[in-house]
Design a protein around this motif. Structure first.
Motif, PDB file in Angstrom:
ATOM      1  N   ILE A  33      60.180  51.163  35.285  1.00 23.95           N
ATOM      2  CA  ILE A  33      60.832  51.160  36.596  1.00 23.95           C
ATOM      3  C   ILE A  33      61.207  49.728  36.978  1.00 23.95           C
ATOM      4  CG2 ILE A  33      58.569  51.163  37.748  1.00 23.95           C
ATOM      5  CD1 ILE A  33      60.009  52.779  40.017  1.00 23.95           C
ATOM      6  N   PRO A  34      62.381  49.279  36.556  1.00 24.13           N
ATOM      7  CA  PRO A  34      62.832  47.916  36.869  1.00 24.13           C
ATOM      8  C   PRO A  34      62.899  47.683  38.383  1.00 24.13           C
ATOM      9  CG  PRO A  34      64.235  48.947  35.204  1.00 24.13           C
ATOM     10  CD  PRO A  34      63.348  50.031  35.746  1.00 24.13           C
ATOM     11  N   ASP A  35      62.746  46.440  38.775  1.00 19.23           N
ATOM     12  CA  ASP A  35      62.861  46.020  40.178  1.00 19.23           C
ATOM     13  C   ASP A  35      61.719  46.510  41.059  1.00 19.23           C
ATOM     14  OD1 ASP A  35      65.337  44.859  39.520  1.00 19.23           O
ATOM     15  OD2 ASP A  35      66.369  46.760  39.871  1.00 19.23           O
ATOM     16  N   LYS A  36      60.632  46.975  40.449  1.00 11.94           N
ATOM     17  CA  LYS A  36      59.469  47.364  41.230  1.00 11.94           C
ATOM     18  C   LYS A  36      58.213  47.007  40.454  1.00 11.94           C
ATOM     19  CE  LYS A  36      56.889  49.508  44.365  1.00 11.94           C
ATOM     20  NZ  LYS A  36      56.791  49.090  45.772  1.00 11.94           N
ATOM     21  N   VAL A  37      57.285  46.322  41.106  1.00 13.36           N
ATOM     22  CA  VAL A  37      56.023  45.974  40.468  1.00 13.36           C
ATOM     23  C   VAL A  37      54.929  46.834  41.076  1.00 13.36           C
ATOM     24  CG1 VAL A  37      54.329  44.160  40.041  1.00 13.36           C
ATOM     25  CG2 VAL A  37      56.779  43.609  40.034  1.00 13.36           C
ATOM     26  N   PHE A  38      54.337  47.696  40.277  1.00 11.48           N
ATOM     27  CA  PHE A  38      53.247  48.536  40.753  1.00 11.48           C
ATOM     28  C   PHE A  38      51.913  47.797  40.691  1.00 11.48           C
ATOM     29  CE2 PHE A  38      55.536  52.733  39.535  1.00 11.48           C
ATOM     30  CZ  PHE A  38      56.152  52.764  40.780  1.00 11.48           C
ATOM     31  N   VAL A  39      51.707  47.004  39.647  1.00 10.38           N
ATOM     32  CA  VAL A  39      50.438  46.307  39.455  1.00 10.38           C
ATOM     33  C   VAL A  39      50.710  44.816  39.305  1.00 10.38           C
ATOM     34  CG1 VAL A  39      48.345  46.104  38.067  1.00 10.38           C
ATOM     35  CG2 VAL A  39      49.476  48.332  38.298  1.00 10.38           C
ATOM     36  N   TYR A  40      50.280  44.039  40.294  1.00 11.14           N
ATOM     37  CA  TYR A  40      50.427  42.593  40.225  1.00 11.14           C
ATOM     38  C   TYR A  40      49.242  41.952  39.516  1.00 11.14           C
ATOM     39  CZ  TYR A  40      54.317  42.695  43.567  1.00 11.14           C
ATOM     40  OH  TYR A  40      55.519  42.918  44.183  1.00 11.14           O
ATOM     41  N   ASP A  41      48.058  42.449  39.805  1.00 13.50           N
ATOM     42  CA  ASP A  41      46.835  41.822  39.315  1.00 13.50           C
ATOM     43  C   ASP A  41      45.775  42.907  39.162  1.00 13.50           C
ATOM     44  OD1 ASP A  41      44.504  40.399  38.884  1.00 13.50           O
ATOM     45  OD2 ASP A  41      44.909  38.898  40.410  1.00 13.50           O
ATOM     46  N   LEU A  42      45.248  43.083  37.961  1.00 16.77           N
ATOM     47  CA  LEU A  42      44.218  44.091  37.743  1.00 16.77           C
ATOM     48  C   LEU A  42      42.980  43.823  38.592  1.00 16.77           C
ATOM     49  CD1 LEU A  42      44.242  44.763  33.879  1.00 16.77           C
ATOM     50  CD2 LEU A  42      45.003  46.293  35.701  1.00 16.77           C
ATOM     51  N   GLY A  43      42.752  42.582  38.930  1.00 16.68           N
ATOM     52  CA  GLY A  43      41.574  42.235  39.713  1.00 16.68           C
ATOM     53  C   GLY A  43      41.691  42.547  41.189  1.00 16.68           C
ATOM     54  N   GLU A  44      42.862  42.998  41.641  1.00 17.53           N
ATOM     55  CA  GLU A  44      43.067  43.314  43.051  1.00 17.53           C
ATOM     56  C   GLU A  44      43.691  44.704  43.179  1.00 17.53           C
ATOM     57  OE1 GLU A  44      45.345  40.186  44.789  1.00 17.53           O
ATOM     58  OE2 GLU A  44      43.813  38.664  44.438  1.00 17.53           O
ATOM     59  N   PRO A  45      42.885  45.760  43.102  1.00 21.17           N
ATOM     60  CA  PRO A  45      43.414  47.133  43.186  1.00 21.17           C
ATOM     61  C   PRO A  45      44.169  47.370  44.483  1.00 21.17           C
ATOM     62  CG  PRO A  45      41.124  47.136  42.452  1.00 21.17           C
ATOM     63  CD  PRO A  45      41.427  45.738  42.903  1.00 21.17           C
ATOM     64  N   SER A  46      45.385  47.898  44.369  1.00 13.72           N
ATOM     65  CA  SER A  46      46.184  48.181  45.553  1.00 13.72           C
ATOM     66  C   SER A  46      47.104  49.361  45.273  1.00 13.72           C
ATOM     67  CB  SER A  46      47.006  46.956  45.972  1.00 13.72           C
ATOM     68  OG  SER A  46      47.872  46.551  44.937  1.00 13.72           O
ATOM     69  N   CYS A  47      47.580  49.976  46.330  1.00 16.81           N
ATOM     70  CA  CYS A  47      48.465  51.137  46.216  1.00 16.81           C
ATOM     71  C   CYS A  47      49.751  50.740  45.506  1.00 16.81           C
ATOM     72  CB  CYS A  47      48.767  51.681  47.619  1.00 16.81           C
ATOM     73  SG  CYS A  47      49.941  53.054  47.650  1.00 16.81           S
ATOM     74  N   PHE A  48      50.131  51.519  44.488  1.00 16.29           N
ATOM     75  CA  PHE A  48      51.346  51.211  43.730  1.00 16.29           C
ATOM     76  C   PHE A  48      52.592  51.287  44.605  1.00 16.29           C
ATOM     77  CE2 PHE A  48      49.864  52.502  39.164  1.00 16.29           C
ATOM     78  CZ  PHE A  48      48.769  51.663  39.293  1.00 16.29           C
ATOM     79  N   ALA A  49      52.562  52.130  45.635  1.00 14.11           N
ATOM     80  CA  ALA A  49      53.763  52.354  46.436  1.00 14.11           C
ATOM     81  C   ALA A  49      53.891  51.375  47.601  1.00 14.11           C
ATOM     82  CB  ALA A  49      53.786  53.798  46.955  1.00 14.11           C
ATOM     83  N   CYS A  50      52.840  51.231  48.407  1.00 13.08           N
ATOM     84  CA  CYS A  50      52.965  50.436  49.630  1.00 13.08           C
ATOM     85  C   CYS A  50      52.169  49.143  49.610  1.00 13.08           C
ATOM     86  CB  CYS A  50      52.561  51.271  50.844  1.00 13.08           C
ATOM     87  SG  CYS A  50      50.767  51.509  51.020  1.00 13.08           S
ATOM     88  N   GLY A  51      51.296  48.962  48.607  1.00 14.53           N
ATOM     89  CA  GLY A  51      50.526  47.730  48.516  1.00 14.53           C
ATOM     90  C   GLY A  51      49.222  47.726  49.289  1.00 14.53           C
ATOM     91  N   TRP A  52      48.870  48.853  49.933  1.00 17.42           N
ATOM     92  CA  TRP A  52      47.615  48.892  50.696  1.00 17.42           C
ATOM     93  C   TRP A  52      46.425  48.616  49.792  1.00 17.42           C
ATOM     94  CZ3 TRP A  52      43.195  51.782  50.072  1.00 17.42           C
ATOM     95  CH2 TRP A  52      42.270  51.739  51.134  1.00 17.42           C
ATOM     96  N   TYR A  53      45.426  47.939  50.329  1.00 17.71           N
ATOM     97  CA  TYR A  53      44.179  47.721  49.603  1.00 17.71           C
ATOM     98  C   TYR A  53      43.023  47.800  50.584  1.00 17.71           C
ATOM     99  CZ  TYR A  53      44.436  43.037  51.598  1.00 17.71           C
ATOM    100  OH  TYR A  53      44.519  41.983  52.477  1.00 17.71           O
ATOM    101  N   ASP A  54      41.856  48.134  50.080  1.00 21.22           N
ATOM    102  CA  ASP A  54      40.668  48.258  50.907  1.00 21.22           C
ATOM    103  C   ASP A  54      39.919  46.936  50.871  1.00 21.22           C
ATOM    104  OD1 ASP A  54      38.437  48.969  52.282  1.00 21.22           O
ATOM    105  OD2 ASP A  54      37.651  50.360  50.780  1.00 21.22           O
TER     106      ASP A  54
END
Length: 205
Positions: free
Chosen positions: A27-48
């Motif tokens: 899926i070009p132009d979209k990054v789902f996972v920036y950093d394995l060490g910081e789990p976050s939602c692939f769609a909106c970036g939310w994290y706990d």
């Protein structure tokens, strides 16, 4: 192999690793996972931010405890596989609102164009504020950053309740925002009505 074994979901970390390796092609132009060490939602970036993250705990545990949910691109009932490529890790709200469709490109396009959780959070706050204080502008300085001011945190700790499974509601946060705004507008000689968590400050005279 039983149907239960065939349908077993892969670990969250395995899904994240697959997308980190393949997202540019998938899926070009979209990054789902920036950093394995910081789990976050692939769609909106939310994290706990209340959960420990790597390296405080292992990567596998960080993802397993992230409160993210496995979401199928193609649902099992419509022929979807249990390969990591058929999953996205989503927050609960994104998972609840994501499309259940046979064609995986629909889910990918939806995730690609999903607004960030910060933008969504601020829109929810504005809507809740309008319901609580119709016609009054929400003080911009209180929502410019996703983190709250010390005063707002104190009010939330001392006065806010939560519902099990829901957490802190937007309308509760708005009530605290209103209290902070009222306190800022109150003349110095007046005493605030609400207690501040963790303080021993005497009422102002």
């Amino acid at each position: 192999m039983t149907e239960t074994q065939e349908r077993r979901d892969p670990p969250a970390l395995e899904i994240a690793r697959w997308w980190l390796k393949n997202q540019d092609a998938a899926i070009p132009d979209k990054v789902f996972v920036y950093d394995l060490g910081e789990p976050s939602c692939f769609a909106c970036g939310w994290y706990d931010d209340s959960r420990p993250t790597y390296p405080e705990v292992s990567l596998a545990r960080a993802w397993a405890k992230s409160r993210l949910q496995r979401a199928h691109l193609t649902p099992h009932a419509l022929g979807g596989s249990n390969h990591p490529s058929n999953y996205l890790m989503l927050c609960k709200q994104c998972h609840d609102e994501a499309p259940d469709w046979r064609d995986p490109s629909m889910m990918l396009q939806w995730a690609k164009t999903r607004v960030s959780y910060i933008s969504r959070f601020q829109a929810d706050l504005l809507a809740a504020w309008e319901a609580l204080r119709p016609g009054q502008p929400l003080p911009a300085n209180l929502i410019e950053e996703p983190s709250f001011t010390d005063a707002l945190r104190n009010l939330l700790y001392a006065n806010a309740g939560t519902h099990f499974g829901i957490g802190l509601k937007r309308s509760t946060i708005v009530a605290a925002l209103a209290a902070v705004a009222d306190d800022q507008a109150r003349p110095v000689h007046e005493t605030p009505d609400l207690p501040l968590h963790g303080t021993t400050e005497q009422p102002r005279k």
